[in-house]
Scaffold this motif. Structure first.
Motif, PDB file in Angstrom:
ATOM      1  N   TYR B  10       0.848  -1.192   0.000  1.00  0.00           N
ATOM      2  CA  TYR B  10       0.000   0.000   0.000  1.00  0.00           C
ATOM      3  C   TYR B  10       0.886   1.245   0.000  1.00  0.00           C
ATOM      4  CZ  TYR B  10      -3.483  -3.289   1.826  1.00  0.00           C
ATOM      5  OH  TYR B  10      -4.312  -4.364   2.014  1.00  0.00           O
ATOM      6  N   GLN B  11       0.391   2.308  -0.608  1.00  0.00           N
ATOM      7  CA  GLN B  11       1.075   3.590  -0.569  1.00  0.00           C
ATOM      8  C   GLN B  11       0.024   4.694  -0.544  1.00  0.00           C
ATOM      9  OE1 GLN B  11       4.860   3.912  -1.059  1.00  0.00           O
ATOM     10  NE2 GLN B  11       4.203   5.702   0.078  1.00  0.00           N
ATOM     11  N   HIS B  12       0.140   5.537   0.495  1.00  0.00           N
ATOM     12  CA  HIS B  12      -0.761   6.677   0.593  1.00  0.00           C
ATOM     13  C   HIS B  12       0.061   7.930   0.363  1.00  0.00           C
ATOM     14  CE1 HIS B  12      -3.532   3.831   2.449  1.00  0.00           C
ATOM     15  NE2 HIS B  12      -2.556   3.468   3.247  1.00  0.00           N
ATOM     16  N   VAL B  13      -0.334   8.760  -0.585  1.00  0.00           N
ATOM     17  CA  VAL B  13       0.433   9.973  -0.874  1.00  0.00           C
ATOM     18  C   VAL B  13      -0.493  11.176  -0.914  1.00  0.00           C
ATOM     19  CG1 VAL B  13       2.203   8.709  -2.160  1.00  0.00           C
ATOM     20  CG2 VAL B  13       0.272   9.747  -3.387  1.00  0.00           C
ATOM     21  N   GLN B  14       0.105  12.336  -0.745  1.00  0.00           N
ATOM     22  CA  GLN B  14      -0.610  13.592  -0.927  1.00  0.00           C
ATOM     23  C   GLN B  14      -0.543  13.923  -2.422  1.00  0.00           C
ATOM     24  OE1 GLN B  14      -1.656  15.192   2.068  1.00  0.00           O
ATOM     25  NE2 GLN B  14      -2.893  16.554   0.794  1.00  0.00           N
ATOM     26  N   GLU B  15      -1.611  14.459  -2.931  1.00  0.00           N
ATOM     27  CA  GLU B  15      -1.624  14.835  -4.347  1.00  0.00           C
ATOM     28  C   GLU B  15      -0.425  15.737  -4.640  1.00  0.00           C
ATOM     29  OE1 GLU B  15      -5.135  16.920  -5.607  1.00  0.00           O
ATOM     30  OE2 GLU B  15      -4.926  16.195  -7.665  1.00  0.00           O
ATOM     31  N   GLY B  16       0.285  15.431  -5.723  1.00  0.00           N
ATOM     32  CA  GLY B  16       1.470  16.197  -6.082  1.00  0.00           C
ATOM     33  C   GLY B  16       2.764  15.512  -5.700  1.00  0.00           C
ATOM     34  N   GLU B  17       2.685  14.552  -4.750  1.00  0.00           N
ATOM     35  CA  GLU B  17       3.882  13.797  -4.378  1.00  0.00           C
ATOM     36  C   GLU B  17       4.171  12.722  -5.428  1.00  0.00           C
ATOM     37  OE1 GLU B  17       3.849  14.076   0.503  1.00  0.00           O
ATOM     38  OE2 GLU B  17       3.004  12.308  -0.469  1.00  0.00           O
ATOM     39  N   LYS B 106      -1.327  -0.909  -3.976  1.00  0.00           N
ATOM     40  CA  LYS B 106      -2.535  -0.086  -3.965  1.00  0.00           C
ATOM     41  C   LYS B 106      -2.161   1.343  -3.639  1.00  0.00           C
ATOM     42  CE  LYS B 106      -7.243   0.068  -2.144  1.00  0.00           C
ATOM     43  NZ  LYS B 106      -8.231  -0.616  -1.278  1.00  0.00           N
ATOM     44  N   LEU B 107      -2.447   2.245  -4.557  1.00  0.00           N
ATOM     45  CA  LEU B 107      -2.128   3.660  -4.396  1.00  0.00           C
ATOM     46  C   LEU B 107      -3.377   4.454  -4.057  1.00  0.00           C
ATOM     47  CD1 LEU B 107      -0.243   6.156  -4.685  1.00  0.00           C
ATOM     48  CD2 LEU B 107      -0.842   6.162  -7.126  1.00  0.00           C
ATOM     49  N   SER B 108      -3.299   5.198  -2.973  1.00  0.00           N
ATOM     50  CA  SER B 108      -4.368   6.157  -2.678  1.00  0.00           C
ATOM     51  C   SER B 108      -3.756   7.548  -2.672  1.00  0.00           C
ATOM     52  CB  SER B 108      -5.053   5.841  -1.347  1.00  0.00           C
ATOM     53  OG  SER B 108      -4.132   5.929  -0.281  1.00  0.00           O
ATOM     54  N   VAL B 109      -4.499   8.520  -3.157  1.00  0.00           N
ATOM     55  CA  VAL B 109      -4.009   9.889  -3.303  1.00  0.00           C
ATOM     56  C   VAL B 109      -4.960  10.827  -2.574  1.00  0.00           C
ATOM     57  CG1 VAL B 109      -3.413  11.731  -4.913  1.00  0.00           C
ATOM     58  CG2 VAL B 109      -2.991   9.343  -5.543  1.00  0.00           C
ATOM     59  N   LYS B 110      -4.413  11.553  -1.620  1.00  0.00           N
ATOM     60  CA  LYS B 110      -5.227  12.493  -0.856  1.00  0.00           C
ATOM     61  C   LYS B 110      -5.189  13.861  -1.519  1.00  0.00           C
ATOM     62  CE  LYS B 110      -5.900  14.067   3.904  1.00  0.00           C
ATOM     63  NZ  LYS B 110      -5.361  14.001   5.290  1.00  0.00           N
ATOM     64  N   PRO B 111      -6.370  14.428  -1.823  1.00  0.00           N
ATOM     65  CA  PRO B 111      -6.381  15.712  -2.530  1.00  0.00           C
ATOM     66  C   PRO B 111      -5.875  16.852  -1.642  1.00  0.00           C
ATOM     67  CG  PRO B 111      -8.607  14.771  -2.397  1.00  0.00           C
ATOM     68  CD  PRO B 111      -7.701  13.871  -1.634  1.00  0.00           C
TER      69      PRO B 111
END
Lengths: 113, 111
Positions: B10-17, B106-111
């Motif tokens: 899993y990878q959770h990132v902030q949008e733009g990262e 699994k990639l999730s992107v936080k706006p």
């Protein structure tokens, strides 16, 4: 849209029953591969058909069987369903034996109760 | 048996990262393919790499195939919410040629 269609989209069966899933390959494709995808997992290779002949099989028991028809559409049959058979079943079509660039259908979600 | 492994799970990132997922095979591969599966969707082919050390780009996505043809990576620059999904690598089984897939990242992107 890939042009690969699967039916039905959802299915509920009870343990011990049998099920048949269907797949129509993309126009011009002569190879169909079947995959089982459990929730949160990658697709697991079941078997492949090339020009109506089985062309490779994964680590699945004989109660998983299949067919490919002259028009290259395909069926996946599962006998004596078990609870662990609950999964998304994906069909993928491609051209030739080289397994390059698979086009997947939307899958059949099978639930075994 | 032959395996294809991916990290991270899993990878959770902030949008733009930026985002990178890595794929490793227990055996040398003749080629490696990458697929993307959106939530509730089916895998969609992204790219195939064939040559040792090959690098291919698709807009913000950069794909690499290792020199030994046993590993690969996918790098996304400046992630967007449209990048959300699970990224799978897949390689051919040596004895049969059929594709085996990794478990995916699994990639999730936080706006």
């Amino acid at each position: 849209e890939t042009g690969v269609t699967q039916s039905p989209t959802h299915l509920i069966k009870t343990r011990g029953q049998q099920v048949t899933l269907r797949c129509s390959s993309q126009s011009g494709h002569n190879t169909v591969s079947w995959y089982q995808q459990a929730l949160g997992q990658g697709p697991q290779f079941i078997f492949q058909y090339y020009r109506e002949e089985e062309n490779g099989r994964g680590n699945f028991p004989p109660r998983f069987s299949g067919l490919q028809f002259p028009n290259y559409s395909s069926e996946l049959n599962v006998n004596a369903l078990e609870l662990d058979d609950s999964a998304l079943y994906l069909c993928a079509s491609s051209l030739g034996r080289r397994n390059e660039k698979l086009f997947f259908g939307s899958g059949t979600q099978l639930s075994v109760l | 048996g032959q395996q294809v492994m991916q990290i991270p799970q899993y990878q959770h990132v902030q949008e733009g990262e930026d985002f990178t997922t890595y794929c490793n095979s227990s055996t040398t591969l003749s080629n490696i393919q990458w697929y993307k599966q959106r939530p509730g969707g089916h895998p969609v082919f992204l790219i195939q790499l064939v040559k040792s050390g090959e690098v291919k780009k698709q807009k913000r996505l950069t794909f690499q195939f290792g020199e030994a043809k046993k590993n690969s990576s996918l790098h996304i620059t400046a992630t967007q919410t449209t990048d959300v999904g699970t990224y799978f690598c897949a390689g051919p089984i040596r004895s049969q040629g059929n594709l085996i897939f990794g478990k995916g990242t699994k990639l999730s992107v936080k706006p």
